[in-house]
Scaffold this active site. Structure first.
Site, short mmCIF file in Angstrom:
data_model
loop_
_atom_site.label_atom_id
_atom_site.label_comp_id
_atom_site.label_asym_id
_atom_site.label_seq_id
_atom_site.Cartn_x
_atom_site.Cartn_y
_atom_site.Cartn_z
N ASP A 109 7.17 3.59 -4.26
CA ASP A 109 5.81 4.10 -4.09
C ASP A 109 5.19 4.43 -5.47
O ASP A 109 5.86 5.01 -6.33
CB ASP A 109 5.87 5.38 -3.24
N GLU A 167 5.21 -1.00 -5.46
CA GLU A 167 3.83 -0.80 -5.04
C GLU A 167 3.10 -0.42 -6.32
O GLU A 167 3.02 0.74 -6.69
CB GLU A 167 3.71 0.31 -3.99
C1 NOJ Z 1 1.05 4.72 -1.52
C2 NOJ Z 1 1.39 4.88 -0.08
O1 NOJ Z 1 1.43 3.62 0.53
C3 NOJ Z 1 0.32 5.78 0.52
O2 NOJ Z 1 0.38 5.80 1.91
C4 NOJ Z 1 0.45 7.13 -0.10
O3 NOJ Z 1 -0.62 7.95 0.36
C5 NOJ Z 1 0.39 7.07 -1.61
N1 NOJ Z 1 1.19 6.01 -2.16
C6 NOJ Z 1 0.87 8.36 -2.21
O4 NOJ Z 1 2.26 8.48 -2.03
#
Ligand code: NOJ
Length: 556
Positions: free
Chosen positions: A214, A277
């Site tokens: 993440d 991500e």
């Molecule tokens: C990306 C995640 O996919 C999302 O759902 C989240 O709110 C943010 N990162 C913060 O962790």
């Protein structure tokens, strides 16, 4: 894709035996948003046991792996991306034993399992943050500006809206790029590094095959935390390197994790992966995350955000393939996830385009991520009442764009159709899945569902679509079966073939794929025999009529 899966706790094997081409290079990975996938206990919230019971759906669909969104102990200020204990399962979702059983059951079905890791921030309920002394070492606290420190230390905005800083009772401020309940960790502190490596080992020991990292572009902040000096930061996210996103320093962390993953996998004869991500301004900067000594995959959000226009699609595909090829990595395609408007709605509210986009994605070289429900052609739910919303961005007046997910690009529909979801917030793509029956909760579980499901989803359930050759579910099943049958389709070469304006034609091992992005039929010399099409294609006297907004795979 064809490589044998090792058991969750295999006996150590000779180092190096888990290398090779890499199962992940062409894997189709299905995202389970746990809270909305399947509920086993009737509390209206999906859970790990529910997910385990529904694994056969994923096996029938034909995916290679499953990615589970966070199910760790969490106050749920941001759908579980606010973790209070990285080694515990939140009672909402079950127990550690449920996680173990789910991983084992997936492996028994030949499905690999990826879990989320959230290293940019923890929950404010995490024991580190709860202890004032520890907190000041392991998070980013700064004195405020102004005569008595009453102003935030800099001008950074939270992705969810409002300032990225919150003042404590002690008078200083802490950074949270997301909600105030998600304080950012201090990655200059070696204890933070050590803890995340230990967390990874904990889940690897439980048998997981990798991690979705993440905010993989966020852990390192520019020295001195400089002001941005721009009032509209949401627009800059993903458009340029910012002092808090895509700093070069993050790559050292990814390199360390790659060493950990390779070392762990090599010792056990398996390959365990990391997927970033990461939200980077260009395909080239994104490719830095998948250099040979960094993570294995990075979501291609540029593709997700591309408008439904042949030139735009072609250029984003070319740019993505060139950038990842330059570092020897595959491209990782994605159309939907839990942070963006479902692509059926995003692409102009057109199921035809959504089906065509999916077939295009699955014809491209590399790996692909599917978001639960896209195989059913689910639209975004755009009429949720305010009182059921849970997205923290809604409560903070921001929009879920950029680092949360690529923007909900409401202007991308070429026909100007309203393509957006509900004001850019993220609950509309998280509505629980319909499995069977005519009425909510459509087999989601024995109780209700934490977000209300539309009354007209009876025809979209897994049960209703199964066996119907015209259904979106059967289209996905057929595409994934062909991907398995045609060697080289996943990780082989691709070249463009000549095509009329508005049409894309690309050649892959064993097939040619045409995409008509126009809203009307286009005729062209039949390139072969239709193998699979997102809409009925006709061939007469060697002339093929490609329906508007369609994609066809041709045997050549
Ligand atoms: C990306 C995640 O996919 C999302 O759902 C989240 O709110 C943010 N990162 C913060 O962790």
């Amino acid at each position: 894709m064809t490589q044998e899966l090792t058991s969750p706790s295999p006996a150590p094997q000779a180092p190096g035996t888990g290398r090779g081409p890499g199962w992940w290079r062409d894997a189709v990975i299905y995202q389970v948003y746990v809270r909305s996938f399947a509920d086993s206990d009737g509390d209206g919230i999906g859970d790990l046991r529910g997910a385990r019971e529904r694994l056969p759906h994923l096996k029938d669909l034909g995916v290679d792996a499953v990615w589970l969104t966070p199910f760790y102990a969490s106050p749920q200020a941001d759908g579980g991306y606010d973790v209070a204990d990285y080694r515990a399962v939140d009672p909402l979702f079950g127990t550690l034993q449920d996680a173990d059983e789910l991983i084992r059951a997936a492996h028994d079905l030949g499905l690999r399992v990826i879990v989320d890791i959230v290293p940019n921030h923890t929950s404010d309920r995490h024991p580190w943050f709860q202890d004032p002394e520890l907190a000041r070492q392991r998070y980013l606290f700064r004195p405020g500006k102004g005569g008595s420190g009453e102003l935030p230390p800099n001008d950074w905005e939270s992705v969810f809206g409002g300032p990225a800083w919150t003042r404590t009772d002690h008078g200083d401020w802490y950074l949270h790029l997301f909600a105030p309940e998600q304080p950012d960790l201090n990655w200059d502190n070696p204890e933070v590094h050590a803890e995340f490596e230990a967390i990874m080992r904990f889940w690897l020991d439980l048998g997981v095959d990798g991690f979705r990292v993440d905010v993989a572009h966020g852990m390192i902040k520019a020295p001195g935390l400089p002001d941005i000096g721009h009032g509209a930061q949401a627009q800059l996210i993903g458009a340029q390197v910012l002092p808090f996103f895509d700093q070069d320093g993050v790559h050292a962390i990814h390199r360390a994790w790659r060493r950990l993953l390779d070392g762990y996998g090599d010792a056990r004869g398996k390959q365990v992966i990391g997927v970033a991500e990461a939200w980077a301004p260009t395909a080239e900067r994104l490719a830095l995350y998948v250099r040979p000594d960094e993570l294995h995959q990075a979501f291609n959000f540029q593709f997700l955000n591309a408008p439904w226009q042949s030139d735009a699609l072609r250029s984003v595909i070319d740019a993505s393939l060139a950038a990842t090829a330059s570092v020897g990595a595959p491209t990782t395609w994605v159309l939907s996830n839990h942070d963006v408007v479902r692509h059926t709605t995003r692409l102009g509210g057109s199921l035809a385009r959504a089906r065509a986009a999916a077939l295009l994605m699955l014809a491209l070289p590399g790996s692909a991520y599917l978001y639960q429900g896209e195989e059913l052609g689910l639209p975004e739910v755009t009429d949720l009442p305010d009182e059921v919303r849970q997205d923290p961005a809604f409560f903070r007046g921001g929009r879920a764009t950029g680092a949360v997910g690529p923007g909900t690009d409401t202007e991308s529909a070429p026909d100007g159709a309203a393509a957006g979801g509900q004001d850019g917030f993220r609950d509309g793509c998280r509505v629980p899945l319909p499995w069977s029956g005519e009425l909510p909760p459509y087999g989601f579980g024995p109780g209700g569902s934490w977000l209300p499901q539309p009354a007209d989803w009876g025809g979209l359930t897994v049960a209703a679509q199964t066996g119907d050759p015209a259904s979106t579910l059967e289209l996905y099943r057929a595409a994934l079966e062909l991907r398995r049958r045609l060697p080289g389709l996943g990780d082989g070469p691709m070249s463009w073939a000549p095509a009329p304006d508005g049409v894309l034609a690309l050649t892959r091992p064993g097939l040619l794929c045409t995409v008509n992005t126009l809203g009307h039929d286009v005729g062209l010399p039949a390139p072969g025999t239709p193998l699979l099409s997102s809409a009925p294609v006709t061939v007469d006297d060697a002339t093929a009529q490609l329906p508007g907004d369609s994609c066809t795979w041709w045997a050549i």
